[in-house]
Motif scaffolding. Structure first.
Motif, mmCIF file in Angstrom:
data_model
loop_
_atom_site.group_PDB
_atom_site.id
_atom_site.type_symbol
_atom_site.label_atom_id
_atom_site.label_comp_id
_atom_site.label_asym_id
_atom_site.label_seq_id
_atom_site.Cartn_x
_atom_site.Cartn_y
_atom_site.Cartn_z
ATOM 1 N N ASN A 197 26.573 -60.231 2.904
ATOM 2 C CA ASN A 197 26.565 -59.067 2.014
ATOM 3 C C ASN A 197 25.187 -58.879 1.399
ATOM 4 O O ASN A 197 24.865 -57.811 0.908
ATOM 5 C CB ASN A 197 27.621 -59.275 0.925
ATOM 6 N N SER A 198 24.381 -59.929 1.439
ATOM 7 C CA SER A 198 23.025 -59.814 0.911
ATOM 8 C C SER A 198 22.073 -60.421 1.945
ATOM 9 O O SER A 198 22.516 -61.046 2.907
ATOM 10 C CB SER A 198 22.898 -60.566 -0.409
ATOM 11 N N VAL A 211 35.446 -47.642 2.533
ATOM 12 C CA VAL A 211 34.235 -48.083 1.845
ATOM 13 C C VAL A 211 33.434 -46.864 1.379
ATOM 14 O O VAL A 211 32.997 -46.773 0.239
ATOM 15 C CB VAL A 211 33.368 -48.968 2.772
ATOM 16 N N ALA A 245 32.597 -45.659 -2.443
ATOM 17 C CA ALA A 245 31.224 -45.422 -2.863
ATOM 18 C C ALA A 245 31.113 -44.063 -3.548
ATOM 19 O O ALA A 245 30.464 -43.913 -4.582
ATOM 20 C CB ALA A 245 30.288 -45.495 -1.658
ATOM 21 N N GLU A 246 31.814 -43.060 -2.998
ATOM 22 C CA GLU A 246 31.790 -41.728 -3.603
ATOM 23 C C GLU A 246 32.392 -41.761 -4.997
ATOM 24 O O GLU A 246 31.879 -41.167 -5.931
ATOM 25 C CB GLU A 246 32.576 -40.725 -2.732
ATOM 26 N N ARG A 256 32.488 -44.207 -7.030
ATOM 27 C CA ARG A 256 31.561 -44.838 -7.969
ATOM 28 C C ARG A 256 30.506 -43.851 -8.450
ATOM 29 O O ARG A 256 29.984 -43.975 -9.541
ATOM 30 C CB ARG A 256 30.884 -46.044 -7.302
ATOM 31 N N THR A 257 30.182 -42.879 -7.576
ATOM 32 C CA THR A 257 29.149 -41.904 -7.956
ATOM 33 C C THR A 257 29.619 -41.011 -9.094
ATOM 34 O O THR A 257 28.837 -40.538 -9.900
ATOM 35 C CB THR A 257 28.819 -40.972 -6.749
ATOM 36 N N GLU A 258 30.958 -40.767 -9.103
ATOM 37 C CA GLU A 258 31.472 -39.786 -10.082
ATOM 38 C C GLU A 258 31.161 -40.220 -11.505
ATOM 39 O O GLU A 258 31.155 -41.348 -11.833
ATOM 40 C CB GLU A 258 32.994 -39.639 -9.924
#
Lengths: 221, 302
Positions: free
Chosen positions: B231-232, B293, B297-298, B300-302
């Motif tokens: 993941n990293s 996923v 992610a979308e 989280r943008t809100e």
């Protein structure tokens, strides 16, 4: 940062792209460069960034000739579409910031920057999993991580949704209010988004400074 | 079961009692560490074929070395040194061709591979034809490495890892975003020159372990598996090292116990791990996982 361009002409393989472009920006100015595709917008940016090598005494940053300007960390850059970055290999937001940071910044300042860009919760996320708008904010944060006083944004809102775009402009406007000089490249500037005070229109490599009202009345051409 | 444990005991006893096995294990562990670390940067830069190209060019050096040593009777020492020199020359040649064909950079690989293979064929023939030494260069011979090689390998590993630790930030940013690294004022050309030389050295040293034909897989396959799990950047690197070391140790065990070629068994274990990763990922992620996923992610943008 003050930016001065004096009668700059630039060609790729004898094909002239910029013709006698001049520009004078003071600390805290916000310039929008508009023009059609191929008008020379990105070329101008590449000259100011030092990617394109220009003849002597054509570009000055804070009074210093660009070929002698060594303090590159003072310029933050958000590239067009971000496609220079190799995405598919895992790397977190935090790791990107860590490898991009070459000036002193305390951890709490870094977290404050993340918070301001709205990426605090994303710091341990793999960038593969981020949306376009989130990525865009990560890359502005990267551009800001060395505390630059010139921020250059090349078509930064292409392909992101309206809400992310609005959020993006709020952040850039705030940075500009704090004295950061901003150069924003755009081919479809919408009114009321950014608090620019200068507009330069490029047509076939020739520059003309125009008033914002004129731009919004008559469009790019 | 009993036979299995006998074989394992025999392997462990050999490790304790036989010096050649200790040398093999140390070499394997060092290569198993270095190859995926270097391989990660190669994969990020989308240069996965560079290791194979350099190993073929290094083979040209090894066969020229054999020719000088066996036919002309020149006291050049170990052909390995000629091989290492050629790997570095090959690396510089690739860099030169990549900057000459700016928009068709991958053209450099087949040109250098062809030159390397042609020179190898020519000098193998001049040096007296195909023999055990050539076979070992092609497929690896970790069970025959000597004290001298272990020493060179240990020093090289230490120096390279130290350099990576010192210049970690710069190397990572150059790999992920070369243009941005230039903007930050990093001297990308200088770093590229030295990393190319280091790559050449690691490739030529890895030839002893898995051979010319399999060097690329040692660098690339553990990374290919790890990048689907990590993941990293750091965890991906650690997972790649883990996969690589497991493959080296299991490969060495099978190679010793059944007389299989060491390079082949090590690489096959790497492939096995990669297959397991792909299958497990398929089982545990539903067909809509990627969409999910993206949606999260979308949100989280809100």
């Amino acid at each position: 940062m003050r930016v001065e361009v004096r009668n700059l002409s630039f060609s790729y393989d004898y094909r002239p792209v910029l013709r006698n472009v001049s520009l004078n920006l003071e600390n805290g100015d916000f310039l929008v460069v508009v023009g059609n595709n191929g008008s020379g917008k990105s070329t101008l940016v590449k000259c100011i960034l030092g990617i394109n090598r220009v003849p002597e005494k054509k570009i000055f940053l804070d009074g210093m000739e660009i070929n002698e300007f060594r303090r590159r960390l003072r310029i933050g850059y958000v590239p067009q579409k971000l496609d220079d970055f190799n995405y598919e290999f895992p790397i977190t937001v935090n790791e990107i910031m860590h490898v991009s940071r070459y000036s002193r910044m305390r951890d709490e300042d870094k977290l404050a920057l993340f918070d301001r860009m709205g990426i605090l919760e994303l710091q341990n996320e793999n960038i593969n999993t981020l949306s376009g708008g989130q990525l865009q904010r990560v890359f502005i944060a990267r551009a800001m991580v060395n505390n630059p006083d010139l921020l250059i944004l090349d078509e930064p809102t292409a392909g992101i949704d309206a809400e992310s775009e609005a959020k993006f402009y709020r952040i850039v406007n705030d940075l500009n209010d704090e004295g950061v000089t901003v150069i924003l490249i755009s081919h479809n500037l919408k009114p009321g988004r950014s608090n620019f005070n200068r507009i330069m229109r490029l047509t076939d490599g020739r520059a003309r400074t125009i008033a914002a009202s004129e731009y919004f009345e008559r469009g790019v051409d | 079961m009993e036979i299995d444990s006998l074989i394992l005991m025999g392997f462990i006893r050999a490790l304790i009692e036989r010096q050649f096995m200790q040398f093999a294990l140390i070499t394997g562990i060092l290569v198993g560490l270095l190859a995926p670390v270097i391989g990660s940067f190669v994969v990020i830069k989308r240069l996965s074929l560079i290791a194979d190209t350099l190993s073929h060019f290094s083979l040209a050096g090894l066969s020229i070395g054999l020719f000088l040593l066996n036919i002309l009777r020149l006291p050049i020492g170990d052909p390995l040194y000629v091989g290492m020199t050629f790997a570095v020359i090959g690396a510089l040649l690739i860099e030169a061709l990549r900057s000459y064909y700016k928009n068709y950079k991958e053209i450099s690989m087949p040109i250098v591979i062809s030159l390397g293979t042609a020179l190898s064929a020519l000098f193998i023939s001049l040096a007296g034809g195909f023999n055990t030494e050539i076979y070992n260069y092609l497929f690896g011979s970790i069970l025959t490495v000597g004290r001298n090689f272990v020493f060179i390998m240990a020093v090289t590993t230490f120096v390279i890892l130290l350099l990576i630790a010192i210049f970690y930030k710069r190397i990572v940013i150059i790999s992920f975003d070369e243009r941005y690294a230039r903007l930050l004022g990093i001297r990308v050309g200088v770093f590229q020159f030295f990393s190319t030389i280091i790559l050449g050295l690691v490739v030529s040293l890895s030839i002893e372990t898995v051979g010319v034909l399999l060097v690329g897989s040692l660098m690339i396959i553990p990374v290919a598996a790890a990048m689907k799990i990590g993941n990293s950047f750091k965890t991906t690197l650690l997972i790649a090292i883990l996969f690589s070391e497991v493959s080296v140790i299991l490969g060495l065990w099978l190679s010793y116990s059944f007389g299989f070629p060491s390079g082949a068994t090590i690489v096959l274990f790497n492939i096995l791990i990669l297959l397991m990763v792909i299958i497990i990922k398929k089982i545990f992620s539903s067909p809509h996982a990627e969409e999910k996923v993206a949606m999260e992610a979308e949100v989280r943008t809100e």
